[in-house]
Design a protein around this motif. Sequence first.
Motif, PDB file in Angstrom:
ATOM      1  N   GLY A   1      45.901  -6.173 -20.675  1.00 34.54           N
ATOM      2  CA  GLY A   1      45.948  -4.736 -20.506  1.00 34.54           C
ATOM      3  C   GLY A   1      45.072  -3.979 -21.491  1.00 34.54           C
ATOM      4  O   GLY A   1      44.585  -4.527 -22.476  1.00 34.54           O
TER       5      GLY A   1
ATOM      6  N   SER B   1      46.287   0.471 -18.480  1.00 35.66           N
ATOM      7  CA  SER B   1      45.860  -0.254 -17.287  1.00 35.66           C
ATOM      8  C   SER B   1      46.215  -1.725 -17.497  1.00 35.66           C
ATOM      9  O   SER B   1      45.568  -2.428 -18.284  1.00 35.66           O
ATOM     10  CB  SER B   1      44.348  -0.092 -17.081  1.00 35.66           C
ATOM     11  OG  SER B   1      43.906  -0.813 -15.954  1.00 35.66           O
TER      12      SER B   1
ATOM     13  N   ASN C   1      45.107   0.904 -10.862  1.00 35.20           N
ATOM     14  CA  ASN C   1      46.442   0.992 -11.450  1.00 35.20           C
ATOM     15  C   ASN C   1      46.318   1.383 -12.917  1.00 35.20           C
ATOM     16  O   ASN C   1      46.207   0.546 -13.803  1.00 35.20           O
ATOM     17  CB  ASN C   1      47.177  -0.340 -11.312  1.00 35.20           C
ATOM     18  CG  ASN C   1      48.584  -0.290 -11.895  1.00 35.20           C
ATOM     19  OD1 ASN C   1      49.104   0.776 -12.198  1.00 35.20           O
ATOM     20  ND2 ASN C   1      49.199  -1.448 -12.044  1.00 35.20           N
TER      21      ASN C   1
ATOM     22  N   LYS D   1      45.915  -4.556 -15.840  1.00 36.94           N
ATOM     23  CA  LYS D   1      45.083  -5.680 -15.409  1.00 36.94           C
ATOM     24  C   LYS D   1      43.797  -5.794 -16.207  1.00 36.94           C
ATOM     25  O   LYS D   1      42.994  -6.692 -15.965  1.00 36.94           O
ATOM     26  CB  LYS D   1      44.776  -5.575 -13.915  1.00 36.94           C
ATOM     27  CG  LYS D   1      46.009  -5.712 -13.027  1.00 36.94           C
ATOM     28  CD  LYS D   1      45.657  -6.099 -11.610  1.00 36.94           C
ATOM     29  CE  LYS D   1      45.236  -7.561 -11.527  1.00 36.94           C
ATOM     30  NZ  LYS D   1      44.999  -7.994 -10.137  1.00 36.94           N
ATOM     31  N   ASP D   2      43.582  -4.887 -17.145  1.00 38.97           N
ATOM     32  CA  ASP D   2      42.416  -5.002 -18.018  1.00 38.97           C
ATOM     33  C   ASP D   2      42.658  -6.092 -19.062  1.00 38.97           C
ATOM     34  O   ASP D   2      43.735  -6.681 -19.122  1.00 38.97           O
ATOM     35  CB  ASP D   2      42.138  -3.663 -18.697  1.00 38.97           C
ATOM     36  CG  ASP D   2      41.664  -2.601 -17.717  1.00 38.97           C
ATOM     37  OD1 ASP D   2      41.463  -2.926 -16.535  1.00 38.97           O
ATOM     38  OD2 ASP D   2      41.509  -1.444 -18.136  1.00 38.97           O
TER      39      ASP D   2
ATOM     40  N   GLN E   1      44.110 -11.361 -20.083  1.00 40.17           N
ATOM     41  CA  GLN E   1      44.376 -10.195 -19.237  1.00 40.17           C
ATOM     42  C   GLN E   1      45.669  -9.517 -19.712  1.00 40.17           C
ATOM     43  O   GLN E   1      46.708  -9.549 -19.064  1.00 40.17           O
ATOM     44  CB  GLN E   1      44.481 -10.599 -17.775  1.00 40.17           C
ATOM     45  CG  GLN E   1      44.335  -9.439 -16.806  1.00 40.17           C
ATOM     46  CD  GLN E   1      44.097  -9.916 -15.385  1.00 40.17           C
ATOM     47  OE1 GLN E   1      44.456 -11.024 -15.007  1.00 40.17           O
ATOM     48  NE2 GLN E   1      43.462  -9.069 -14.580  1.00 40.17           N
TER      49      GLN E   1
ATOM     50  N   ILE F   1      36.739  -7.192 -12.374  1.00 43.89           N
ATOM     51  CA  ILE F   1      37.979  -7.787 -12.871  1.00 43.89           C
ATOM     52  C   ILE F   1      38.347  -9.023 -12.055  1.00 43.89           C
ATOM     53  O   ILE F   1      38.834 -10.024 -12.596  1.00 43.89           O
ATOM     54  CB  ILE F   1      39.128  -6.753 -12.858  1.00 43.89           C
ATOM     55  CG1 ILE F   1      38.995  -5.805 -14.051  1.00 43.89           C
ATOM     56  CG2 ILE F   1      40.498  -7.429 -12.873  1.00 43.89           C
ATOM     57  CD1 ILE F   1      39.298  -6.442 -15.407  1.00 43.89           C
ATOM     58  N   ARG F   2      38.093  -8.975 -10.761  1.00 49.50           N
ATOM     59  CA  ARG F   2      38.387 -10.138  -9.906  1.00 49.50           C
ATOM     60  C   ARG F   2      37.535 -11.334 -10.304  1.00 49.50           C
ATOM     61  O   ARG F   2      37.962 -12.482 -10.191  1.00 49.50           O
ATOM     62  CB  ARG F   2      38.163  -9.776  -8.439  1.00 49.50           C
ATOM     63  CG  ARG F   2      39.056  -8.642  -7.947  1.00 49.50           C
ATOM     64  CD  ARG F   2      38.894  -8.381  -6.456  1.00 49.50           C
ATOM     65  NE  ARG F   2      39.679  -7.217  -6.054  1.00 49.50           N
ATOM     66  CZ  ARG F   2      39.172  -6.013  -5.836  1.00 49.50           C
ATOM     67  NH1 ARG F   2      37.863  -5.806  -5.972  1.00 49.50           N
ATOM     68  NH2 ARG F   2      39.944  -5.008  -5.478  1.00 49.50           N
TER      69      ARG F   2
ATOM     70  N   GLU G   1      38.906 -12.794 -13.707  1.00 48.07           N
ATOM     71  CA  GLU G   1      40.155 -13.544 -13.580  1.00 48.07           C
ATOM     72  C   GLU G   1      39.928 -15.035 -13.313  1.00 48.07           C
ATOM     73  O   GLU G   1      40.795 -15.858 -13.608  1.00 48.07           O
ATOM     74  CB  GLU G   1      41.012 -12.936 -12.464  1.00 48.07           C
ATOM     75  CG  GLU G   1      41.594 -11.578 -12.823  1.00 48.07           C
ATOM     76  CD  GLU G   1      42.307 -10.900 -11.670  1.00 48.07           C
ATOM     77  OE1 GLU G   1      43.186 -10.062 -11.923  1.00 48.07           O
ATOM     78  OE2 GLU G   1      41.985 -11.199 -10.503  1.00 48.07           O
TER      79      GLU G   1
END
Length: 434
Positions: free
Chosen positions: A88, A141, A115, A143-144, A86, A68-69, A72
């Motif tokens: 969710g 979630s 999270n 940050k998905d 991004q 995920i990082r 981004e």
Amino acid sequence: MLEKEAEVVIIGGGISGCATAYNLAKRGIKVVILDKGEVAFEASGRNMGVVRQQGRHPAEIPLMMECIRIWEHLDQELNAETDFIQGGNMLLAETEEDLKEFEESVKITQSLGLNSNILSPQEVRKVVPDLVGNFLAAMYSPKDGHADPEKTTRAFARAAQEYGAKLYTNCAVLNIDLKGGRVSGLDTDLGRIETSAVLCAAGVWTPKLLGKLGIFMPTRVVSNSGGLTEPVPPKFRPWIMANSAGFRQTAGGGIYFGTGYRYPLDYDIGLDSLKDLSIWLSRLAENRGVIKLHLSLGHLKEDIEERLPFLSRGKRPRALRSVMEPKVNHKALEDVRSAMTRLMPSLKGLRVVKTWAGFWDLTPDMIPVLGEVKQPKGLFVAAGFSGHGFALGPITGRILSELIVDGRSSLSIDAFNPSRFVKGQKVPPIKRVI
């Protein structure tokens, strides 16, 4: 003209292969990508583009948290538009069974630092006001996200080429050659290429290439259908998935839609269905309703032709053809649209502009085959992603490049060992993957 030699040759122009080529080329490695068709033609261009951490096997979660990082900042890194949003990931629990499963999943993911939470219907509608329906709760979630599969895969391919990688499409690999117990080269449609390292990232065709070397990979190939509607003004940001339907809004406004987490996948019965029955019969018994069997005379005919070449009248073997179009399940897509519009009535009546189907390669434990095989030396594998490999593509590329160049990876991939499947040996039970 095909390169005569390379430090690394990658079989497969999907996201795993192209992301690995990018990471290798960035480090100055002379790398060649070979694909029997075009970049992103098969699974990497035919999935729903979901980029999620939750709902995965525990062994995949640390990889996805790091991935995920990467996502981004991927547009800036590749100097391209992947359409990553991004917004969710939201999985709706429509039954008590679903809710219990989600609650157990959240406990595991939270213990790993992710999270992910259970939301009440009221909390769900604060995130997506248009959602209605009789769902009990949702696993969420924040940050998905989701991205465009074709754009992302092609962006990795272009970035790899900018760093010096060579890409050859419509070039089928016929054999992986060995010398002294290690990889020595490849025979292809366009000639021979010498190399001491090969990454087989050929998706559903990987077992056919590895099988020639005596490497056991007991996968099953299923297909799944999807569609895209005409664009509409922005309505919601998360990927939303329920029992029968999954859907998201693209950066361009269209609605991507596909089957839900309890809707059966399509499986065409062929001669390969008789292989590894001791493994797969127990899996089917444990997961009744997950697969819908189809008797396809065309599929059986091609299987027979492949085993009896004199019947094929000079055609390339099925596994080496540049075009393989799985059949779209229009009935499934009708069911999906009906379920989708029940959950979000504001999507009713939208014109469908595109439909497709794509292959998935399922492993018995539903997690990938990732790493270097024991024998021969110099052969690496990235396959068997079981329908959830697109999101992992960026981290797969980083890990494989580390293994190939440094001999080790920065994240543990012990659970994905290519040698974990042994004929006659019991496969561990599936940890449910959603």
